[in-house]
Design an enzyme around this catalytic site. Structure first.
Site, short mmCIF file in Angstrom:
data_model
loop_
_atom_site.label_atom_id
_atom_site.label_comp_id
_atom_site.label_asym_id
_atom_site.label_seq_id
_atom_site.Cartn_x
_atom_site.Cartn_y
_atom_site.Cartn_z
N ASP A 117 -2.78 7.37 1.97
CA ASP A 117 -3.03 6.00 2.44
C ASP A 117 -4.27 5.89 3.30
OD1 ASP A 117 -0.82 5.04 1.19
OD2 ASP A 117 0.41 4.81 2.97
N CYS A 130 5.24 -11.72 0.01
CA CYS A 130 6.03 -10.50 0.20
C CYS A 130 6.39 -10.32 1.68
CB CYS A 130 5.24 -9.29 -0.30
SG CYS A 130 6.07 -7.72 -0.06
#
Length: 312
Positions: free
Chosen positions: A134, A214
């Protein structure tokens, strides 16, 4: 030479398991042509919301060979984070499972460093490359699919047949040529549990997520006020959201992880509804010192809690 390279792959996979990774696969470092078009369309439709970084370094994001000069192979690794513990109080605000323990970035980065050193010291002294978790513009789920580690589910998560979708994805991009792993077939079939269960209808179609709707985006990436249209739809989620994974039959098959470094933090799991509401900045810094929750910052977490309390 091919036999030797095959042996390299076996050695690397074995070492990866020894270091705590749960799955390992290999794919070529090349442009992800099909994924490039999908990403462009997603960005053009502004489904990334305020995650402007998703549009940055576009060519690098769709071509891992541009991240490392002379790159030949991407080694993709999965780390299971399925917890055996649960939050103690059923009415307490809910956090995503990946945030139960120590921030995974630190844990996995150390394992990647050890694996890289092993390859350089024991297999290929001329090794050059980089490793990420990430921390770079990488289409990690697409690379994992190409490396035979699963398929992209209708909830947009990578799904591994044995590990489910509660997995961290990391990768090494290196200048050593290794045989690519065989991809596996998608196995969601006609199931639409994830799409049906999303309380904000963020999954607009199979494998398409409108991040602006979301809950994970709204509670973490979103730095502005949470739109009132989502009041009463957050399902008591205060940091992240696992709903589309919780309902997935493939996730039901996953076993709890055994990585002690990812062990859940008791102080986090035992927070009551009242403690969450009364959380001070000092307590936030102490309790979430090594947690991924600190990404939301104290002000963001308080905003989320207040939004849950104000639901109509």
């Amino acid at each position: 030479m091919d036999v030797l390279k095959g042996t390299y792959s076996q050695l690397i996979e074995s070492k990866a398991k020894d270091l705590g990774f749960d799955a390992c696969g290999f794919t070529q470092a090349e442009e992800l042509t099909a994924e490039k078009e999908i990403l462009k369309k997603w960005l053009d439709n502004h489904m990334h919301g305020n995650m402007h970084y998703m549009a940055n370094h576009f060519e690098k994001r769709v071509n891992p060979s541009k991240l490392v000069e002379g790159a030949k192979t991407v080694i993709v690794l999965l780390t299971n984070y399925t917890p055996k513990e649960k939050q103690s109080h059923p009415d307490a605000p809910i956090i995503a499972r990946y945030a139960y323990g120590q921030d995974y970035h630190y844990v996995i980065k150390d394992q990647l460093k050890q694996l890289y050193s092993y390859i350089k010291d024991e297999i290929y002294p001329s090794l050059e490359g980089r490793y990420f978790v990430d921390s770079a513009p990488v289409l990690e789920r697409s690379l994992a699919v190409r490396a035979g580690l699963g398929w992209i589910g209708k909830n947009t998560h990578l799904i591994h047949k044995k590990l489910g979708s509660y997995v961290f994805i990391s990768e090494l991009i290196i200048n050593l040529t290794l045989p690519p792993s065989e991809p596996i077939k998608e196995a969601c079939g006609g199931c639409t549990r994830c799409i049906d269960a999303c309380p904000t209808q963020a999954l607009t179609s199979p494998q398409t997520l409108d991040a602006r709707k979301c809950i994970s985006y709204l509670t973490i990436e979103n730095k502005e006020s949470i739109p009132q249209e989502f009041s009463g739809k957050m399902e008591n989620r205060v940091f992240g959201c696992d709903i589309c994974q919780e309902v997935c039959p493939w996730t039901w098959k996953s076993r709890p992880h055994t990585n002690e470094k990812l062990k859940a933090v008791t102080k986090i799991l035992e927070l009551t509804k009242e403690r969450w509401q009364e959380l001070t900045a000092e307590e936030f810094s102490e309790i979430f010192r090594k947690s991924a929750v600190k990404r939301a910052k104290y002000t963001g977490l308080k905003r989320n809690i207040e939004f849950l309390l104000s639901k109509k």
